[in-house]
Design a protein around this motif. Structure first.
Motif, PDB file in Angstrom:
ATOM      1  N   ASP A  45       0.826  -1.213   0.000  1.00 22.00           N
ATOM      2  CA  ASP A  45       0.000   0.000   0.000  1.00 22.00           C
ATOM      3  C   ASP A  45       0.859   1.261   0.000  1.00 22.00           C
ATOM      4  N   ALA A  46       2.082   1.146   0.484  1.00 15.00           N
ATOM      5  CA  ALA A  46       2.982   2.305   0.505  1.00 15.00           C
ATOM      6  C   ALA A  46       3.274   2.795  -0.915  1.00 15.00           C
ATOM      7  N   PHE A  47       3.246   1.867  -1.873  1.00 12.73           N
ATOM      8  CA  PHE A  47       3.511   2.237  -3.265  1.00 12.73           C
ATOM      9  C   PHE A  47       2.461   3.222  -3.777  1.00 12.73           C
ATOM     10  N   ASP A  48       1.198   3.040  -3.357  1.00 11.96           N
ATOM     11  CA  ASP A  48       0.128   3.930  -3.825  1.00 11.96           C
ATOM     12  C   ASP A  48       0.343   5.366  -3.388  1.00 11.96           C
ATOM     13  N   ASP A  52       2.239   8.156  -8.066  1.00  6.70           N
ATOM     14  CA  ASP A  52       1.826   9.160  -9.042  1.00  6.70           C
ATOM     15  C   ASP A  52       2.881  10.225  -9.295  1.00  6.70           C
ATOM     16  N   PHE A  53       3.960  10.287  -8.497  1.00  9.59           N
ATOM     17  CA  PHE A  53       4.991  11.293  -8.751  1.00  9.59           C
ATOM     18  C   PHE A  53       6.413  10.744  -8.729  1.00  9.59           C
ATOM     19  N   LEU A  54       6.616   9.523  -8.217  1.00  6.23           N
ATOM     20  CA  LEU A  54       7.974   9.009  -8.077  1.00  6.23           C
ATOM     21  C   LEU A  54       8.262   7.966  -9.155  1.00  6.23           C
ATOM     22  N   SER A  72       7.293  -1.998  -8.812  1.00  5.33           N
ATOM     23  CA  SER A  72       6.204  -1.250  -9.456  1.00  5.33           C
ATOM     24  C   SER A  72       5.476  -2.115 -10.476  1.00  5.33           C
ATOM     25  N   THR A  73       6.247  -2.833 -11.291  1.00  8.79           N
ATOM     26  CA  THR A  73       5.656  -3.678 -12.333  1.00  8.79           C
ATOM     27  C   THR A  73       4.785  -4.767 -11.719  1.00  8.79           C
ATOM     28  N   LEU A  74       5.274  -5.388 -10.644  1.00  8.92           N
ATOM     29  CA  LEU A  74       4.507  -6.452  -9.991  1.00  8.92           C
ATOM     30  C   LEU A  74       3.213  -5.918  -9.385  1.00  8.92           C
ATOM     31  N   ILE A 116       4.024   4.795   7.460  1.00  6.38           N
ATOM     32  CA  ILE A 116       3.445   6.115   7.733  1.00  6.38           C
ATOM     33  C   ILE A 116       4.221   7.212   7.013  1.00  6.38           C
ATOM     34  N   ASN A 117       5.557   7.102   6.993  1.00  5.62           N
ATOM     35  CA  ASN A 117       6.388   8.152   6.407  1.00  5.62           C
ATOM     36  C   ASN A 117       6.731   7.897   4.938  1.00  5.62           C
ATOM     37  N   ALA A 118       6.063   6.946   4.306  1.00  5.73           N
ATOM     38  CA  ALA A 118       6.427   6.577   2.936  1.00  5.73           C
ATOM     39  C   ALA A 118       6.357   7.768   1.982  1.00  5.73           C
TER      40      ALA A 118
END
Length: 501
Positions: A45-48, A52-54, A72-74, A116-118
């Motif tokens: 969930d940290a990926f979400d 959109d910017f990284l 990201s691909t997975l 939390i800090n992702a």
């Protein structure tokens, strides 16, 4: 979350001897990259929060770029990214210090404690990447200034640097994404309120042509408006008239922060790729003074004409109308110059005369259709970015001349369907008088009498045919046209005239 110590397998910074050159290390933060990757592997969930910017390219370490790219691909494929699922795609490469790739990824996972800090880690990584890119651009600007080829002018180098800087500014912007529908409703109500309070009750900028404004609601912000016609129809005259009307009506009020907000009319930027600034100015002077432009050019004027010309010129000196007469510029150069005008002077309307004189990027080669697609897409994106209407003129194909009814259609737009696709509004300029004049029968015949009656009917009339409009109806608006002074104006219809005594 406590900072993660630098894990083995990555480069370590060495303290240079005192007598060594003072090389500076580009800004980076290995610990933030490790913390973010660990958080993503522990909880996808940290990926979400950063996706959109990284981008992978924002990581300073090639190893971290590879891990983020595979994860990201997975995740985007609906699979879970963990040290186990990454193993197949990363391979068992041995890193410096005898650490294997599998061991390094496993340790990233073990060291992670929270997501939390992702987003904060992601923004730190992104901002440092932007700083590294700025350093690269700065070095390239310096090198280009030292070693510039003969055919590269300083102006071209400045515009290229502006283009690259703006590209960096736009990459990975944090704002955007979904917004609450209630916020959009508030914006729509504010627009309606402004329209109600504005002269003419228009939601957009008034063109000064009442019937056209009634049909379109004025020129809407972020719209790409195509004005098309065959040569001699008056499309440049129509665009010039509208642009000048808007600049002449300009009024602004000062905001609490000291900035100026346009409340009527607007600041106009005009890219005159075909005519020089002097020719364009002569047209506007002729329109405002009522003295034919060919008389002004030849000096065939009397004292009264000269007084009217100087009075018109004096009134026009203070209007916010800016002309760029550079011919053959690219869409990238036009974009850079429009942004600069918006930043330095403000901008409420941009006019481009005309589309087919712009060029695209060199990579398009000889494919003119692809090049024109790039140009129209770029203009539409620029209109949205600057939040101003862009009026772009376009030629029509010769197939119009082969028809009995020479009124233009959307299929007549020249060279590419992208013009019709990207445009919010398409207006065709048509003057029947132009074609009828060239078909004069022999004098004294019955056909000549019929021709004269037809000429009287269409004399001084022009049609603005709205062939496409996203926000309103299509249809035809009849305008008055004075050929000698190239002026379009409202047509005095019989039912709108005062009652006769």
């Amino acid at each position: 979350m406590p900072a993660i110590e630098q894990l083995p397998g990555l480069r370590t910074l060495q303290v240079a001897p005192l007598d060594a050159p003072n090389y500076r290390t580009p800004p980076h933060n290995i610990e933030a990259e490790q913390a973010l990757l660990g958080a993503i592997l522990m909880n996808n969930d940290a990926f979400d929060r950063v996706s959109d910017f990284l981008l992978p390219a924002h990581f300073s370490e090639e190893l971290h770029r590879r891990i983020y790219e595979v994860a990201s691909t997975l995740i985007r494929a609906g699979r879970t990214a963990t040290p186990i699922t990454l193993k197949t795609h990363l391979g068992d490469i041995e890193l410096p210090g005898g650490v294997t790739m599998q061991a390094y990824v496993a340790r990233l996972y073990r060291e992670a404690t929270t997501i939390i800090n992702a987003e904060d880690y992601g923004r730190t990584i992104h901002d440092l990447a932007v700083r590294r890119e700025l350093i690269t651009i700065g070095e390239d600007v310096v090198n280009a200034a030292y070693d510039a080829p003969i055919d590269s002018t300083p102006r071209q180098q400045i515009e290229e640097a502006e283009r690259r800087l703006y590209a960096v500014a736009e990459t990975g912007r944090y704002e955007g994404g979904f917004q609450r529908f209630s916020d959009a409703l508030v914006t729509a109500i504010d627009m309606a309120s402004s329209a109600y309070q504005r002269d003419g009750h228009l939601s957009g900028t008034a063109t000064g042509l009442a019937d056209l404004d009634e049909k379109m609601g004025g020129l809407q912000r972020s719209d790409l408006i195509i004005v098309a016609g065959r040569p001699g129809m008056g499309k440049t005259a129509l665009a010039t008239n509208i642009a000048f009307n808007i600049a002449k009506a300009y009024q602004a009020e000062q905001q609490p922060d000291g900035s100026l907000k346009t409340v009527n009319g607007g600041i106009v930027g005009f890219f005159s790729l075909e005519m020089s600034a002097e020719q364009l100015a002569t047209r506007v002077i002729a329109e405002q003074s009522g003295v034919a432009s060919y008389k002004i050019r030849r000096g065939d004027i009397n004292e009264d004409d000269f007084r009217r010309i100087t009075d018109a010129a004096r009134q026009m000196q203070s209007i916010p109308f800016f002309i760029d007469q550079t011919g053959g510029i690219s869409i990238a150069q036009l974009t850079a110059r429009a942004r600069r005008l918006k930043r330095q002077r403000g901008l409420d309307l941009l006019v481009v005369d005309y589309l087919q004189l712009l060029s695209g990027s060199k990579s398009r080669g000889d494919n003119r259709v692809q090049e024109l697609t790039e140009i129209t897409t770029g203009l539409k994106a620029l209109a949205k970015e600057l939040a101003v209407p862009i009026v772009a003129l376009s030629q029509l194909s010769r197939q119009v001349e082969s028809r009995d009814d020479k009124r233009p259609q959307l299929s007549d737009l020249r060279e590419s369907g992208s013009i019709e696709q990207d445009a919010d509004v398409v207006i065709f300029v048509y003057r029947e008088e132009y074609y009828l004049r060239n078909r004069e029968p022999r004098e004294g015949t019955e056909e000549h009498i019929t021709w004269q009656n037809e000429m009287e009917r269409v004399h001084g009339r022009a049609e603005a045919i709205i062939g496409k409009q996203r926000h309103g109806p299509t249809g035809t608006v009849t305008l008055a046209f004075e050929a000698e002074v190239t002026r379009f104006s409202n047509l005095a219809e019989e039912d709108k005239l005062p009652a006769r005594m």
